[in-house]
Motif scaffolding. Structure first.
Motif, short mmCIF file in Angstrom:
data_model
loop_
_atom_site.label_atom_id
_atom_site.label_comp_id
_atom_site.label_asym_id
_atom_site.label_seq_id
_atom_site.Cartn_x
_atom_site.Cartn_y
_atom_site.Cartn_z
N ALA A 18 -8.14 11.53 7.17
CA ALA A 18 -7.45 12.23 6.16
C ALA A 18 -6.17 11.14 6.16
O ALA A 18 -5.41 10.76 4.78
CB ALA A 18 -6.89 13.21 6.34
N PRO A 19 -5.36 10.41 6.88
CA PRO A 19 -4.52 9.93 7.38
C PRO A 19 -4.48 8.31 6.10
O PRO A 19 -3.63 7.72 5.62
CB PRO A 19 -4.00 9.42 8.57
N MET A 20 -5.81 8.34 7.02
CA MET A 20 -6.30 7.04 6.99
C MET A 20 -6.15 6.70 5.68
O MET A 20 -6.40 5.28 4.29
CB MET A 20 -7.61 6.45 7.03
N GLY A 21 -6.74 8.08 4.80
CA GLY A 21 -7.97 7.68 3.21
C GLY A 21 -6.25 7.93 2.30
O GLY A 21 -5.62 7.17 1.52
N LEU A 22 -5.90 8.53 2.91
CA LEU A 22 -3.95 9.29 1.99
C LEU A 22 -3.19 7.06 2.31
O LEU A 22 -2.53 7.43 1.28
CB LEU A 22 -2.91 10.40 2.71
N SER A 23 -3.13 6.82 3.29
CA SER A 23 -2.29 5.57 3.44
C SER A 23 -3.35 4.38 2.47
O SER A 23 -2.35 3.64 1.78
CB SER A 23 -2.42 4.80 4.31
N PHE A 24 -4.34 4.21 1.98
CA PHE A 24 -5.32 3.68 1.38
C PHE A 24 -5.33 3.57 0.44
O PHE A 24 -5.58 3.15 -0.91
CB PHE A 24 -6.57 3.14 1.45
N SER A 25 -4.76 5.61 -0.23
CA SER A 25 -4.96 5.23 -1.91
C SER A 25 -2.79 5.66 -2.24
O SER A 25 -3.26 5.25 -3.60
CB SER A 25 -5.54 7.16 -1.92
N LEU A 26 -2.42 5.74 -1.24
CA LEU A 26 -1.27 5.79 -1.89
C LEU A 26 -1.11 4.02 -1.71
O LEU A 26 0.53 3.62 -2.76
CB LEU A 26 -0.07 6.44 -0.73
N GLY A 27 -1.12 3.52 -0.61
CA GLY A 27 -1.24 2.34 -0.58
C GLY A 27 -0.67 0.90 -2.09
O GLY A 27 0.40 0.33 -2.00
N PRO A 28 -1.46 1.08 -2.76
CA PRO A 28 -1.44 0.98 -4.11
C PRO A 28 -0.05 0.43 -4.97
O PRO A 28 0.48 -0.25 -5.78
CB PRO A 28 -2.24 0.41 -5.15
N MET A 29 0.10 1.75 -4.92
CA MET A 29 1.55 2.38 -5.33
C MET A 29 2.86 1.64 -5.10
O MET A 29 3.80 2.00 -5.58
CB MET A 29 1.50 4.03 -5.07
N ALA A 30 2.94 1.72 -3.72
CA ALA A 30 3.49 0.96 -3.06
C ALA A 30 3.80 -0.38 -2.86
O ALA A 30 4.24 -1.09 -2.38
CB ALA A 30 4.14 1.66 -1.93
N GLY A 31 2.72 -0.98 -2.95
CA GLY A 31 2.16 -2.23 -3.40
C GLY A 31 2.16 -3.14 -1.79
O GLY A 31 2.69 -3.99 -1.53
N ALA A 32 1.37 -2.10 -1.36
CA ALA A 32 1.27 -2.73 -0.12
C ALA A 32 -0.09 -3.36 0.16
O ALA A 32 -0.74 -3.08 -0.60
CB ALA A 32 0.77 -1.82 0.74
N THR A 33 0.09 -4.09 1.20
CA THR A 33 -1.32 -4.66 1.26
C THR A 33 -2.57 -3.61 2.23
O THR A 33 -1.80 -3.20 2.74
CB THR A 33 -1.13 -6.20 2.14
N PRO A 34 -3.15 -4.07 1.75
CA PRO A 34 -4.35 -3.31 2.55
C PRO A 34 -4.27 -3.24 4.51
O PRO A 34 -5.08 -2.63 5.20
CB PRO A 34 -6.27 -4.10 2.94
N LEU A 35 -3.83 -4.57 4.91
CA LEU A 35 -3.36 -4.91 6.52
C LEU A 35 -2.42 -3.54 6.34
O LEU A 35 -2.02 -2.97 7.46
CB LEU A 35 -2.63 -5.47 6.51
N GLN A 36 -0.86 -3.57 5.20
CA GLN A 36 0.22 -2.88 5.60
C GLN A 36 -0.76 -0.71 5.77
O GLN A 36 -0.22 -0.46 6.33
CB GLN A 36 0.93 -3.41 4.67
N SER A 37 -1.94 -0.80 4.16
CA SER A 37 -2.09 0.15 4.69
C SER A 37 -3.26 0.98 5.74
O SER A 37 -2.76 2.02 6.52
CB SER A 37 -3.21 0.20 3.14
N PHE A 38 -3.74 -0.28 6.18
CA PHE A 38 -3.79 0.99 7.59
C PHE A 38 -3.30 1.08 9.15
O PHE A 38 -3.34 1.60 9.49
CB PHE A 38 -4.68 -1.13 8.04
N ALA A 39 -2.03 -0.04 8.52
CA ALA A 39 -0.86 0.29 9.13
C ALA A 39 -0.24 1.17 9.96
O ALA A 39 0.01 2.35 10.48
CB ALA A 39 0.39 -1.34 9.96
#
Length: 123
Positions: A18-39
């Motif tokens: 759930a947290p991993m999916g949430l971070s990857f789904s919200l990452g583009p809205m925050a302008g985060a890279t995949p590595l930042q989303s994973f972190a």
């Protein structure tokens, strides 16, 4: 603990997915890279065994099936969290190349700790 391992694994997987999916789904809205989303997902997966055991102890649920499932799931989450921390720190040094050893080695070490330490549990 062994009787509840499947249920504990499902609870732990939910606490990780759930947290991993949430971070990857919200990452583009925050302008985060995949590595930042994973972190970010790895940081959100972290549990506190101390908090878990305190809540279970004060509520009297430690010796119940629910207490066993939750404490086992929290331990599994922490193992996966430690693996993710190692992966994030390794990727932070060289994000261009991801060697298999970056993921496999901490997973095998953690698995060895579970197997070697599993026999000493009294539950």
């Amino acid at each position: 603990m062994r009787a509840n391992l499947l249920l504990s694994t499902c609870v732990a997987a939910t606490g990780i997915a759930a947290p991993m999916g949430l971070s990857f789904s919200l990452g583009p809205m925050a302008g985060a890279t995949p590595l930042q989303s994973f972190a970010a997902g790895a940081a959100l997966c972290a549990t506190s065994l101390g908090t878990t055991f305190t809540v279970l102890g004060t509520s009297g649920l430690v010796s119940t099936r629910l207490g066993t499932v939750l404490s086992t799931a929290a331990m599994l989450d922490d193992v996966v969290g430690l693996i993710m921390v190692h992966i994030v720190s390794s990727l932070g040094r060289d994000a261009a190349s991801i060697a298999a050893a970056v993921i496999v080695r901490p997973a095998l070490v953690s698995l060895a700790f579970v197997v070697l330490g599993g026999g000493s549990s009294s539950r």
